[in-house]
Design an enzyme around this catalytic site. Structure first.
Site, mmCIF file in Angstrom:
data_model
loop_
_atom_site.group_PDB
_atom_site.id
_atom_site.type_symbol
_atom_site.label_atom_id
_atom_site.label_comp_id
_atom_site.label_asym_id
_atom_site.label_seq_id
_atom_site.Cartn_x
_atom_site.Cartn_y
_atom_site.Cartn_z
ATOM 1 N N LYS A 20 5.805 2.307 8.408
ATOM 2 C CA LYS A 20 4.646 3.070 8.903
ATOM 3 C C LYS A 20 3.462 2.137 9.179
ATOM 4 O O LYS A 20 2.829 2.198 10.233
ATOM 5 C CB LYS A 20 4.283 4.073 7.805
ATOM 6 N N ASN A 23 -1.896 19.230 0.830
ATOM 7 C CA ASN A 23 -2.876 18.475 1.607
ATOM 8 C C ASN A 23 -2.461 18.385 3.075
ATOM 9 O O ASN A 23 -3.217 18.749 3.984
ATOM 10 C CB ASN A 23 -3.044 17.073 1.006
ATOM 11 N N SER A 34 -6.869 5.378 4.917
ATOM 12 C CA SER A 34 -6.916 4.620 3.656
ATOM 13 C C SER A 34 -7.281 3.159 3.935
ATOM 14 O O SER A 34 -8.032 2.534 3.179
ATOM 15 C CB SER A 34 -5.559 4.669 2.947
ATOM 16 N N THR A 84 -4.276 12.773 7.180
ATOM 17 C CA THR A 84 -2.846 12.817 7.502
ATOM 18 C C THR A 84 -2.586 13.979 8.461
ATOM 19 O O THR A 84 -1.910 13.814 9.491
ATOM 20 C CB THR A 84 -2.001 12.932 6.217
ATOM 21 N N LYS A 125 0.851 -1.201 0.000
ATOM 22 C CA LYS A 125 0.000 0.000 0.000
ATOM 23 C C LYS A 125 0.875 1.235 0.000
ATOM 24 O O LYS A 125 1.889 1.298 0.690
ATOM 25 C CB LYS A 125 -0.866 -0.034 1.269
ATOM 26 N N LYS A 136 5.073 2.275 -3.162
ATOM 27 C CA LYS A 136 4.998 3.678 -3.568
ATOM 28 C C LYS A 136 5.118 3.751 -5.066
ATOM 29 O O LYS A 136 5.781 2.898 -5.689
ATOM 30 C CB LYS A 136 6.127 4.488 -2.922
HETATM 31 N N1 LIG Z 1 -1.155 13.075 1.136
HETATM 32 C C1 LIG Z 1 -1.026 12.206 2.121
HETATM 33 O O1 LIG Z 1 -2.019 11.649 2.599
HETATM 34 C C2 LIG Z 1 0.306 11.902 2.716
HETATM 35 C C3 LIG Z 1 1.434 12.621 2.377
HETATM 36 N N2 LIG Z 1 2.598 12.380 3.051
HETATM 37 C C4 LIG Z 1 3.805 13.147 2.763
HETATM 38 O O2 LIG Z 1 3.596 14.521 3.113
HETATM 39 C C5 LIG Z 1 4.375 15.354 2.256
HETATM 40 C C6 LIG Z 1 3.468 16.361 1.571
HETATM 41 O O3 LIG Z 1 2.483 15.643 0.828
HETATM 42 P P1 LIG Z 1 1.126 16.329 0.324
HETATM 43 O O4 LIG Z 1 0.720 17.401 1.266
HETATM 44 O O5 LIG Z 1 0.192 15.220 0.023
HETATM 45 O O6 LIG Z 1 1.592 16.955 -1.065
HETATM 46 P P2 LIG Z 1 0.977 18.200 -1.813
HETATM 47 O O7 LIG Z 1 1.398 18.060 -3.222
HETATM 48 O O8 LIG Z 1 -0.472 18.344 -1.524
HETATM 49 O O9 LIG Z 1 1.733 19.455 -1.144
HETATM 50 C C7 LIG Z 1 3.117 19.603 -1.150
HETATM 51 C C8 LIG Z 1 3.431 21.002 -0.636
HETATM 52 O O10 LIG Z 1 4.834 21.141 -0.459
HETATM 53 C C9 LIG Z 1 5.235 22.372 -1.057
HETATM 54 N N3 LIG Z 1 6.649 22.314 -1.369
HETATM 55 C C10 LIG Z 1 7.286 21.577 -2.292
HETATM 56 N N4 LIG Z 1 8.607 21.846 -2.261
HETATM 57 C C11 LIG Z 1 8.790 22.763 -1.274
HETATM 58 C C12 LIG Z 1 9.909 23.443 -0.746
HETATM 59 N N5 LIG Z 1 11.125 23.213 -1.222
HETATM 60 N N6 LIG Z 1 9.726 24.321 0.281
HETATM 61 C C13 LIG Z 1 8.507 24.537 0.771
HETATM 62 N N7 LIG Z 1 7.414 23.935 0.311
HETATM 63 C C14 LIG Z 1 7.551 23.058 -0.695
HETATM 64 C C15 LIG Z 1 4.311 22.511 -2.249
HETATM 65 O O11 LIG Z 1 4.299 23.837 -2.746
HETATM 66 C C16 LIG Z 1 3.006 22.106 -1.589
HETATM 67 O O12 LIG Z 1 2.487 23.197 -0.837
HETATM 68 C C17 LIG Z 1 5.119 14.402 1.322
HETATM 69 O O13 LIG Z 1 6.355 14.072 1.908
HETATM 70 C C18 LIG Z 1 4.223 13.169 1.310
HETATM 71 O O14 LIG Z 1 4.915 12.002 0.937
HETATM 72 C C19 LIG Z 1 2.686 11.463 4.052
HETATM 73 C C20 LIG Z 1 1.596 10.727 4.405
HETATM 74 C C21 LIG Z 1 0.355 10.820 3.707
HETATM 75 O O1 LIG Z 2 -2.952 6.459 2.007
HETATM 76 C C1 LIG Z 2 -2.118 5.670 1.618
HETATM 77 O O2 LIG Z 2 -2.367 4.521 1.296
HETATM 78 C C2 LIG Z 2 -0.655 6.041 1.521
HETATM 79 C C3 LIG Z 2 -0.323 7.454 1.855
HETATM 80 C C4 LIG Z 2 1.132 7.668 1.603
HETATM 81 O O3 LIG Z 2 1.575 7.607 0.471
HETATM 82 C C5 LIG Z 2 2.050 7.879 2.722
HETATM 83 O O4 LIG Z 2 1.670 7.641 3.867
HETATM 84 O O5 LIG Z 2 3.195 8.285 2.476
#
Ligand SMILES: NC(=O)C1=CN([C@@H]2O[C@H](COP(=O)(O)OP(=O)(O)OC[C@H]3O[C@@H](n4cnc5c(N)ncnc54)[C@H](O)[C@@H]3O)[C@@H](O)[C@H]2O)C=CC1
Ligand SMILES: O=C(O)CCC(=O)C(=O)O
Length: 435
Positions: free
Chosen positions: A114, A241, A369, A210, A90, A126
């Site tokens: 995790k 997000n 999820s 998250t 996953k 991933k």
């Molecule tokens: N979406 C999810 O449910 C989950 C996400 N994550 C992790 O959380 C992190 C963020 O994911 P999301 O919020 O989903 O992605 P997203 O695409 O929604 O947001 C990413 C954010 O980071 C910013 N960003 C990118 N490079 C940057 C930099 N150098 N300095 C400052 N800001 C920067 C972008 O502008 C954006 O605001 C990633 O590491 C992801 O793997 C972890 C668990 C679950």
């Molecule tokens: O919701 C999921 O299955 C995975 C989310 C994810 O990619 C992460 O936790 O880094």
């Protein structure tokens, strides 16, 4: 478990973290070191590390997409499945120009850890596509999402590997992928993918899950440290997000969010930023930059502010040995995957910073999820308050389990989390007769 033997070094393997003097050069090397160190701490049989040091399978695909101009462009995509020792794999799918195979492998390995910390019946996976989504039109993005899932369709599925959103992917993209896969299979298959729109079987509460989980771990940490969150300050790097929901839920607990950044820059306000206004501004203009009533600040500067809580919620390797001395927050909560190198994290801990490791901090997403997948398989849907109550229960239990090992063994929260995960994985390997 079968006989526990001494964990010996083999010359070809990465050096144990204890002896490491050189900072890990990549997320893959970092996660290998962390797994190996926890195997050593627990005295596990060498086979455990052998099974886990690389993903079981990786797929590299070329995805042809018809662009709006009429030309066909090919994008490179990956899916890494780390281990299915406790169940199907996953993990999310990332669209980003810097995606590499090694990064996707590392992210799949973090997913395994995790899921094991939370006790979910999954191994890690991933996916990633090398692209700059900001330069794609909506129809090109849809073509890419459909092309990706077509390319990996024989490799994923509700009982094999279940994708989800990650950086630059969202519920709408999950909806396109579900539609494409269902058309290919000739049967609507909601349990293929999670984080999809609720109307297609998405779970209530998944979008904010998250961030909600991140804030639960901050609340628990603050409680252990005697930090009153009402009036405490926070800085957040990354406002997608995870960052935006984290900011929202922190503000609900009375925390003053004084700085926020995204890839274009950041904003600062000593008295606290209106998080809802920042979310609305970002929705309209694509960035938090220029939010009225705030001062501009560099993306990186956000990391160095004298706040109680720092939340890196963007990408890997943001806090390294090169800049760790400038970080002064009391709590660093890793909402992103791998934002701190293991060595920088150790340096923070030595200085008295409480670091909540990624594999615990951001596990709320995959936990909901999991709830979504369970609901899809049963075709029976839960109200949002039930999802939230179950998430609260699982996150608090995981935090307590890790905190107990941290306190009893005198190790960092990261080391403790890896020990909890590795113990569960090793038990499963032994029960399957692998050891
Ligand atoms: N979406 C999810 O449910 C989950 C996400 N994550 C992790 O959380 C992190 C963020 O994911 P999301 O919020 O989903 O992605 P997203 O695409 O929604 O947001 C990413 C954010 O980071 C910013 N960003 C990118 N490079 C940057 C930099 N150098 N300095 C400052 N800001 C920067 C972008 O502008 C954006 O605001 C990633 O590491 C992801 O793997 C972890 C668990 C679950
Ligand atoms: O919701 C999921 O299955 C995975 C989310 C994810 O990619 C992460 O936790 O880094």
């Amino acid at each position: 478990m079968s006989t526990v033997r001494e964990f010996r070094s083999d010359p070809g393997a990465v050096a144990p973290a204890k002896a490491a003097v050189r900072e890990a050069q990549s997320p893959l090397e970092a996660v290998q070191r962390l797994i190996r160190a926890a195997c050593e701490d627990l005295g596990l049989p060498p086979a455990v590390y052998e099974y886990l040091k690389e993903p079981a399978r990786v797929l590299v695909v070329n995805i042809p997409v018809r662009m709006d101009s009429g030309e066909v462009r090919t994008f490179t995509g990956y899916r890494s499945q780390h281990t299915d020792v406790v169940g199907p794999t996953k993990g999310g799918v990332r669209f980003h120009p810097a995606v590499t195979l090694d990064e996707v492998k590392a992210l799949s390995m973090w997913m395994t850890m995790k899921c094991a910390v939370l006790g979910l019946p999954y191994g890690g996976a991933k996916g990633g596509v090398v692209c700059e989504p900001r330069t794609l039109s909506r129809s090109e993005l849809e073509g890419l999402a459909r092309g990706y899932i077509r390319a990996v369709a024989g490799f994923v599925g509700p009982e094999r590997d279940i994708p989800a959103p990650d950086v630059n992917t969202n519920a709408e993209i999950m909806g396109w992928m579900l539609d494409e896969y269902s058309s290919l299979r000739g049967v609507v298959t909601p349990a293929l993918i999670t984080g999809k729109p609720e109307v297609l079987g998405g779970s209530a509460g998944r979008t904010g899950a998250t961030g909600r989980g991140v804030v639960i771990t901050i609340r628990e940490a603050a409680d252990r440290l005697g930090l009153d969150l009402r009036g405490a300050t926070a800085a957040i790097q990354g406002f997608g997000n995870v960052g935006s929901h984290t900011a929202r839920y922190l503000q609900e607990l009375g925390v003053r969010v004084v700085a926020i950044s995204d890839v274009r820059g950041g904003v600062h306000r000593r008295d606290g930023i209106d998080v809802e206004a920042a979310i609305e501004h970002t929705r309209r203009y694509g960035s938090v930059v220029g939010l009225p009533g705030t001062d501009p600040i560099g993306s990186d500067e956000v990391l160095y502010l004298p706040v109680d809580i720092l939340v890196p919620a963007a990408l890997e390797n943001q806090i390294t040995m090169a800049n760790v001395d400038q970080v002064s927050a009391r709590i660093v909560c890793e909402a992103a995957n791998g934002p701190t190198t293991p060595e920088a994290s150790e340096a923070l801990v030595q200085r008295g910073t409480f670091v909540i490791p990624d594999i615990l901090a951001n596990a709320g997403g995959v936990t909901v999820s999991y709830f979504e997948w369970v609901q899809n398989l049963q075709n029976f849907y839960w109200p949002e308050d039930e999802v939230e109550a179950r998430l609260e229960d699982m996150m608090v239990r995981a935090f307590n389990t890790v905190y107990k090992v941290h306190a009893q063994r005198g190790v960092s929260m990261r080391r403790a989390a890896y020990m909890v995960a590795l113990k569960r994985l090793a038990d499963a390997m032994a029960a399957r007769g692998w050891l």
